[in-house]
Design a protein around this motif. Structure first.
Motif, PDB file in Angstrom:
ATOM      1  N   SER A  44      -2.380   5.764  -0.763  1.00 15.79           N
ATOM      2  CA  SER A  44      -3.525   4.863  -0.620  1.00 15.79           C
ATOM      3  C   SER A  44      -3.886   4.699   0.847  1.00 15.79           C
ATOM      4  N   VAL A  45      -2.869   4.805   1.734  1.00 19.02           N
ATOM      5  CA  VAL A  45      -3.179   4.736   3.162  1.00 19.02           C
ATOM      6  C   VAL A  45      -3.981   5.956   3.585  1.00 19.02           C
ATOM      7  N   THR A  83       0.013  -3.230   6.352  1.00 19.86           N
ATOM      8  CA  THR A  83       1.019  -3.963   5.558  1.00 19.86           C
ATOM      9  C   THR A  83       2.422  -3.369   5.676  1.00 19.86           C
ATOM     10  N   MET A  89       0.852  -1.193   0.000  1.00 24.08           N
ATOM     11  CA  MET A  89       0.000   0.000   0.000  1.00 24.08           C
ATOM     12  C   MET A  89       0.889   1.244   0.000  1.00 24.08           C
ATOM     13  N   ALA A  90       0.684   2.108  -0.928  1.00 24.38           N
ATOM     14  CA  ALA A  90       1.496   3.326  -1.006  1.00 24.38           C
ATOM     15  C   ALA A  90       0.962   4.366  -0.018  1.00 24.38           C
TER      16      ALA A  90
END
Lengths: 373, 373
Positions: B5-6, B373, B1-2
């Motif tokens: 995106s978080v 993650t 997850m970049a």
């Protein structure tokens, strides 16, 4: 919370695009190597579960109104409705706001306390949907009364032995009469037989449910309040539901299954459609540690559960401890880096922790994640 | 997850605007009548907790590197750093990505298994921050080795009695030597004395922590591996940490407190800075029911907990059962519609269920919610 604030549409779309862009081609064991932990759906099993429950309900002469709190996903709701569900059950007004996009017959199976804010939102929903809400007191009837003109329906909640909310069957008529006098349309009675979530209690809880709902219905009818709907059912008890008393059932968990249902005997491992994919990050003489903890699985653990979830492909393994990002597993050994599929104890809480559900080659949004109000 | 995106920046901003717009002027008991349940912060208590822990650490000659997994909020991290924290502890790479915005010294206190995807993200972080990760095996050292050139530091995890991850103190030198040989900078040793989360075990767990960390440090130094950092601490044990062995502590929960810490004696009710505001929706002869369940509080319950959370203003009340949207309370009575403040059992999981934390007249985002993650 308004519909748009629940959905956060723009941000969710951005997130999904980014998530796809980050891992467009890396593959692992034949699938996109999405970082662990993540929540994965087996669509084939899901659709089989949806069809099987529809057939079970129809064979018993029951309407199916599945509880959407389990999946919180418009995609899954569409599949349930396409299979024959007559409407959806939700737990909150904000869930109703989300599911109004795909369903115009919504039952909020909850003893709502409707203040001005929530009344305003219910009015918004009544513009597009049939909305029925649970009620179990004369005080709540008074709060709901201003919504009678908008067409709000109410359904009387009966306590059939779970002792959470609901009135004793003998008191249902008082609430129903008050609602009728307030101009609210009473559409029937309902219960949640939550005491079916216990080993060997599935059949007896279903019997309690039918006895108490039958008594409540008879009292309403005797008092001159029609009672067309007699609604019960939960995943553990639904197999015992009979159409001679009930008219509809509201199971939720059946779509995905979980370790609780597996251990109660209400779901087989082959019926588990949702798992959390995790990686072995620690390996010690007596245990391994996975990177899936309570922040992805949820911390639910009934007193009778064997552990904090199960490994789908290793049924003898036991998850003996759960931290926020660690699951400690005994009875299973594998090198670090191995991926495994964890079946959470209570799938409704697992889904509510996720932004999206991963399928073979795409994702479904958890549209109603966090829709608590 | 970049990172993006978080954070879901656009959606979050839209959500906050909508939330404010929906309830601009409705007031209840003197405060904005935000629908229940919601998560509320008492900023004054929060700041007092942050200052007190900083002073406790400094008085013991210890650096403070608070665990950000508890609050997941950039605003709280800023307060901690401003008060004197030397950096932050996180549990995942995605949490590190979020907190890199406000902190350039991040410790991932977790036995990461670094595959290609996660290695790429760690390289991204190393461009802007000092990044240290936990390691407890030679296999993991091998996975981390390609990141040595980028400046990744490692810290050896020691099992001091919690028996989750970490090596016995006597084996720390093997992992440290392998790391050094792989070109990774070893900055020291750490442990999580999780067995301090038990009545009467706070002092003994702290003693275990100091003994095992001291032994591991001595072994490293004897083998020629410098060990400048000896890192321990958790909210229940930190009061017993001594600067003659440890150099830093990593408590997390102290910022908010929770019912676990209250019942362990590590937090007083006056130090509880986070509560879930809930409404009485059901009232029965032997109990009331609140609209806060496991989907807002989390389902954590230690074997020694008195219930599923506590009522801050009614310490004799017991939350005897928790469903997804119901808390069943005995020892307390109030009319339907009454608002109460619920102290969750484990605040880290509560925060991770919320999109925002409500203050007197604004909100803070839970920036790292779901960053698993």
């Amino acid at each position: 919370m308004a519909i748009s604030s629940v959905r956060g549409t723009v941000g969710q779309v951005v997130r999904r695009r980014l998530a796809r862009h980050d891992h467009p081609s890396v593959r692992h064991h034949g699938e996109v190597s999405r970082p662990t932990p993540h929540v994965r759906i087996d669509r084939e099993v899901l659709e089989r579960n949806i069809d099987a429950m529809q057939q079970t309900a129809e064979a018993a002469g029951l309407a199916l109104r599945p509880h959407a709190k389990t999946h919180k996903s418009l995609e899954v709701a569409r599949l349930q409705l396409a299979a024959g569900a007559i409407g959806l059950t939700v737990a909150t007004v904000s869930e109703a706001e989300v599911f109004a996009e795909v369903c115009d017959d919504l039952f909020v199976a909850y003893p709502l306390w409707v203040d001005d804010e929530r009344a305003q939102r219910l009015r918004g929903l009544l513009g597009t949907s049939v909305v029925t809400v649970g009620v179990d007191s004369v005080e709540s009837v008074r709060q709901l009364a201003p919504l009678a003109a908008g067409g709000l329906r109410v359904r009387i909640e009966v306590d059939s032995g779970h002792h959470r909310s609901g009135v004793p069957a003998g008191d249902a008529v008082d609430v129903a009469t008050a609602a009728s006098e307030a101009g609210l349309a009473v559409d029937g009675v309902f219960t949640f037989p939550g005491h079916s979530y216990s080993p060997d209690a599935r059949a007896s809880a279903a019997a309690d449910e039918q006895r108490e709902l039958g008594a409540a219905r008879d009292a309403l009818v005797a008092a001159g309040v029609p009672c067309p709907v007699v609604s019960g059912g939960s995943t553990p008890s639904v197999e015992y539901a009979r159409g001679d008393v009930l008219t509809e059932v509201r199971p939720g968990v059946y779509v995905f299954g979980d370790a609780q249902q597996w251990e109660l005997g209400a779901t087989t491992p082959e019926q588990v459609a949702l798992t959390v994919v995790a990686t072995v990050v620690g390996r010690y003489p007596d245990r391994v540690v996975l990177d899936a903890g309570s922040k992805v699985l949820g911390a639910d653990r009934s007193s009778w559960a064997t552990g904090h979830g199960r490994l789908l492909d290793h049924p003898d393994a036991v998850i003996t401890a759960l931290s926020e990002h660690h699951a400690t597993v005994t009875g299973f050994d594998a090198p670090r880096g191995t991926r495994v599929r964890v079946v959470p104890n209570h799938v409704c809480n697992t889904v509510n922790l996720a932004d999206e559900l991963v399928l073979g080659d795409g994702t479904w949004r958890v549209d109603a994640r966090g829709a608590n109000t």
